[in-house]
Design a protein around this motif. Structure first.
Motif, mmCIF file in Angstrom:
data_model
loop_
_atom_site.group_PDB
_atom_site.id
_atom_site.type_symbol
_atom_site.label_atom_id
_atom_site.label_comp_id
_atom_site.label_asym_id
_atom_site.label_seq_id
_atom_site.Cartn_x
_atom_site.Cartn_y
_atom_site.Cartn_z
ATOM 1 N N LEU A 112 4.223 -5.937 14.062
ATOM 2 C CA LEU A 112 4.181 -4.935 13.000
ATOM 3 C C LEU A 112 4.858 -3.625 13.367
ATOM 4 N N ARG A 113 4.755 -2.925 14.774
ATOM 5 C CA ARG A 113 5.393 -1.746 14.911
ATOM 6 C C ARG A 113 6.891 -1.812 15.084
ATOM 7 N N GLY A 114 7.607 -1.054 14.324
ATOM 8 C CA GLY A 114 8.922 -1.073 14.041
ATOM 9 C C GLY A 114 9.407 -1.667 12.688
ATOM 10 N N SER A 115 8.605 -2.423 12.197
ATOM 11 C CA SER A 115 9.010 -2.930 11.021
ATOM 12 C C SER A 115 8.888 -1.865 9.704
ATOM 13 N N THR A 116 8.309 -0.811 10.069
ATOM 14 C CA THR A 116 8.308 0.268 8.921
ATOM 15 C C THR A 116 8.206 1.636 9.742
ATOM 16 N N SER A 117 8.168 2.574 9.043
ATOM 17 C CA SER A 117 8.187 4.167 9.579
ATOM 18 C C SER A 117 6.706 3.959 10.479
ATOM 19 N N GLY A 118 6.759 4.716 11.439
ATOM 20 C CA GLY A 118 5.701 4.924 12.389
ATOM 21 C C GLY A 118 4.456 5.452 11.618
ATOM 22 N N TYR A 119 4.523 6.236 10.921
ATOM 23 C CA TYR A 119 3.322 7.011 10.103
ATOM 24 C C TYR A 119 2.715 5.984 9.264
ATOM 25 N N ASN A 120 3.298 4.841 8.867
ATOM 26 C CA ASN A 120 2.901 3.854 8.153
ATOM 27 C C ASN A 120 2.258 2.678 8.957
ATOM 28 N N ILE A 121 2.301 2.734 10.190
ATOM 29 C CA ILE A 121 1.889 1.635 10.998
ATOM 30 C C ILE A 121 0.370 2.205 11.335
ATOM 31 N N PRO A 122 -0.547 1.220 10.924
ATOM 32 C CA PRO A 122 -2.020 1.575 11.215
ATOM 33 C C PRO A 122 -2.481 1.216 12.709
ATOM 34 N N ASN A 123 -3.707 1.979 12.988
ATOM 35 C CA ASN A 123 -4.179 1.705 14.346
ATOM 36 C C ASN A 123 -4.904 0.470 14.132
ATOM 37 N N LEU A 170 0.769 -1.314 -0.160
ATOM 38 C CA LEU A 170 -0.135 -0.018 0.044
ATOM 39 C C LEU A 170 0.813 1.354 -0.059
ATOM 40 N N VAL A 171 1.797 1.178 0.855
ATOM 41 C CA VAL A 171 2.838 2.339 0.996
ATOM 42 C C VAL A 171 3.437 2.586 -0.390
ATOM 43 N N ASN A 172 3.602 1.506 -1.077
ATOM 44 C CA ASN A 172 4.542 1.762 -2.295
ATOM 45 C C ASN A 172 3.753 2.400 -3.469
ATOM 46 N N ILE A 173 2.381 2.452 -3.363
ATOM 47 C CA ILE A 173 1.212 3.193 -4.223
ATOM 48 C C ILE A 173 0.811 4.283 -3.639
ATOM 49 N N ASN A 174 1.467 4.611 -2.611
ATOM 50 C CA ASN A 174 0.867 6.118 -2.086
ATOM 51 C C ASN A 174 -0.382 5.901 -1.176
ATOM 52 N N ILE A 175 -0.834 4.786 -0.628
ATOM 53 C CA ILE A 175 -1.930 4.702 0.153
ATOM 54 C C ILE A 175 -1.392 4.505 1.584
ATOM 55 N N GLU A 176 -2.193 5.173 2.329
ATOM 56 C CA GLU A 176 -1.703 5.171 3.696
ATOM 57 C C GLU A 176 -2.399 4.178 4.480
ATOM 58 N N PRO A 177 -1.633 3.349 5.250
ATOM 59 C CA PRO A 177 -2.324 2.182 6.103
ATOM 60 C C PRO A 177 -3.071 3.172 7.309
ATOM 61 N N TYR A 178 -4.367 2.998 7.702
ATOM 62 C CA TYR A 178 -4.893 3.710 8.576
ATOM 63 C C TYR A 178 -5.610 3.100 9.562
ATOM 64 N N TYR A 179 -6.458 2.083 9.356
ATOM 65 C CA TYR A 179 -6.860 1.242 10.282
ATOM 66 C C TYR A 179 -6.852 -0.161 10.082
ATOM 67 N N ILE A 180 -6.713 -1.086 10.879
ATOM 68 C CA ILE A 180 -6.980 -2.665 11.048
ATOM 69 C C ILE A 180 -7.966 -2.858 12.066
ATOM 70 N N TYR A 181 -9.105 -3.400 11.425
ATOM 71 C CA TYR A 181 -10.357 -3.472 12.325
ATOM 72 C C TYR A 181 -10.235 -4.968 12.964
ATOM 73 N N MET A 182 -10.687 -5.295 14.221
ATOM 74 C CA MET A 182 -10.930 -6.624 14.481
ATOM 75 C C MET A 182 -12.206 -6.944 13.735
ATOM 76 N N HIS A 183 -12.494 -8.156 13.334
ATOM 77 C CA HIS A 183 -13.529 -8.444 12.666
ATOM 78 C C HIS A 183 -15.045 -8.335 13.602
ATOM 79 N N ASP A 184 -15.949 -7.587 12.873
ATOM 80 C CA ASP A 184 -17.107 -7.599 13.818
ATOM 81 C C ASP A 184 -17.980 -8.691 13.793
ATOM 82 N N LEU A 185 -18.909 -8.870 14.750
ATOM 83 C CA LEU A 185 -19.676 -9.983 14.739
ATOM 84 C C LEU A 185 -20.775 -9.902 13.742
ATOM 85 N N VAL A 186 -20.531 -10.523 12.532
ATOM 86 C CA VAL A 186 -21.520 -10.329 11.339
ATOM 87 C C VAL A 186 -22.009 -11.693 11.244
#
Length: 434
Positions: free
Chosen positions: A343-354, A307-323
């Protein structure tokens, strides 16, 4: 990501389709599979009857209609059909089905309770979700809004609480009269399904509301039909014009998209992402954490890097909802905590999603580390969400192991068992948590 390889030609039915045709938005829409019979006809060209029967049996449990674009069908590894991470998201198999968690409710996030007018979900003080329609370019098996997106299925009767173009007035007027609303997320469904002229009108009206400072549009089209951004129907132009207007008014404008696996990213994706980047449009990604799809550090890091390589910023990683019908996908909070740590520390901090959990019962998004209590044995975690309700405790539930070796077997675990466990935790923990 290979250089303009015509990957779709691996499929029998697309072997004669040239690049110009495949990139045509009209061709993609015309050839999108929209029901059971069309998919069965397609599957018969690629799979054994045993797998086809497995799919057919699954339809009674699937909360979503079938809708799959040629683009997505072309990305599936048909020689590894059972394990393919893209297939799992769109084509159900009965053999994968697991009984729903007893805590599941159809509208698990209680969005309907936070809807003051049709098409508006107002949960946070200064932000609203604007549901502009009830359809998408494809239908994901695991859709959080399976209670309202698409038409009814054998297992789910849909409630369409959306503001279609002919009744946008009430939703827009609600935003105008509530001046504390600064942030609007336009979703659905998916804004992809809005015609260019309607999208342009809606975005212009919202940007012209003085109190609104930020607008995000939610679309999965970058992942499932990136040809939409390359078409000449004016849809991409409507987004580009909205971004120009936002800049002129000194407001923020961005796109929220949804990739779950690196295999979803192709040279066509890059062309679409480059177009948006060239026009200065911010794109952020939201990923749903799903078992055996992206719940390993290798698959997750690969996705984030791609994602970062095509300039899309990782933003959220969601726990799967009860669906409904999606217990097969869910992971434990423990596994998410471990993945975030790796994952934290494996890339720049601003590329780590919440890493977040959208709390059942309408508690909103909370960082997974912010739980007040997590009982790993029962898989029940407790969160607070003071901005929404300072007096309420919200519960999230890990999937229950559905095998004979586990002490809590789903076959004999029902609502009464769940209530007993929750009551036990409440009696033991809630007073000290206050």
């Amino acid at each position: 990501m290979s250089n303009e390889v015509e990957f779709w030609k691996r499929l029998k039915c697309y072997s004669d389709i040239d690049c110009e045709t495949f990139l045509s938005e009209k061709w993609q829409l015309k050839n999108t599979i929209k029901n059971r019979d069309e998919l069965l006809e397609f599957l018969r060209q690629e799979l054994s009857q045993e797998i086809i029967d497995d799919f057919t049996l699954s339809l009674s449990k699937n909360p979503m209609q079938i809708k799959i674009s040629p683009y997505i069908l072309s990305l599936i590894d048909w020689d590894n059909f059972h394990e393919d991470p893209i297939r799992k998201q769109f084509i159900p198999l009965f053999s994968e089905h697991k009984k729903d968690h007893p805590a599941l409710r159809l509208d698990s996030l209680n969005e309907s309770d936070d809807s003051p007018v049709q098409g508006i979900i107002h949960r946070y003080p200064n932000k609203v979700l604007f549901l502009s329609n009830h359809s998408c370019p494809v239908y994901c098996r695991f859709c959080t809004r399976s209670y309202m997106v698409g038409e009814s299925t054998a297992s789910v009767s849909k409630s369409h609480n959306v503001a279609m173009p002919n009744n946008w007035h009430d939703a827009i007027n609600y935003i105008i009269t509530n001046e504390n609303i600064e942030d609007v997320v336009v979703s659905g469904g998916d804004v992809y399904t809005l015609p260019a002229k309607h999208l342009k009108i809606l975005l212009t009206e919202l940007l012209n509301i003085q109190s609104v400072k930020r607008i995000r549009i939610a679309t999965k089209s970058l992942a499932v039909l990136p040809t939409k951004f390359l078409s000449s129907d004016g849809w991409a132009s409507a987004i580009i014009d909205a971004n120009k207007l936002a800049l002129k008014k000194r407001k923020q404008f961005s796109i929220q998209t949804h990739f779950n696996h690196a295999n979803e990213i192709t040279w066509i994706t890059k062309k679409a992402a480059d177009l948006l980047f060239d026009h200065g449009i911010k794109v952020r990604n939201q990923t749903v954490l799903m078992k055996n799809i992206n719940d390993s550090i290798h698959s997750l890091k690969d996705l984030m890097d791609s994602l970062v390589n095509i300039n899309i910023e990782p933003y959220y990683i969601y726990m799967h909802d009860l669906v409904p019908g999606s217990e097969f996908f869910r992971t434990t909070l423990k596994s998410a905590l471990e993945l975030e740590e790796l994952l934290r520390g494996s890339t720049s901090g601003y590329n780590i999603p919440n890493f977040v959990v959208d709390l059942p019962g309408g508690g909103g998004k909370r960082n997974i580390w912010s739980y007040r209590h997590y009982d790993i044995e029962s898989g029940i975690s407790i969160f607070r969400s003071p901005v929404i309700d300072k007096n309420k405790f919200y519960f999230y539930f890990d999937p229950i192991a559905q095998d004979e070796e586990n002490d809590i077997n789903m076959e004999n675990f029902d609502q009464a068992n769940l209530d007993a466990i929750i009551e036990k935790i409440k009696n033991k923990k809630l007073e000290e948590l206050r």
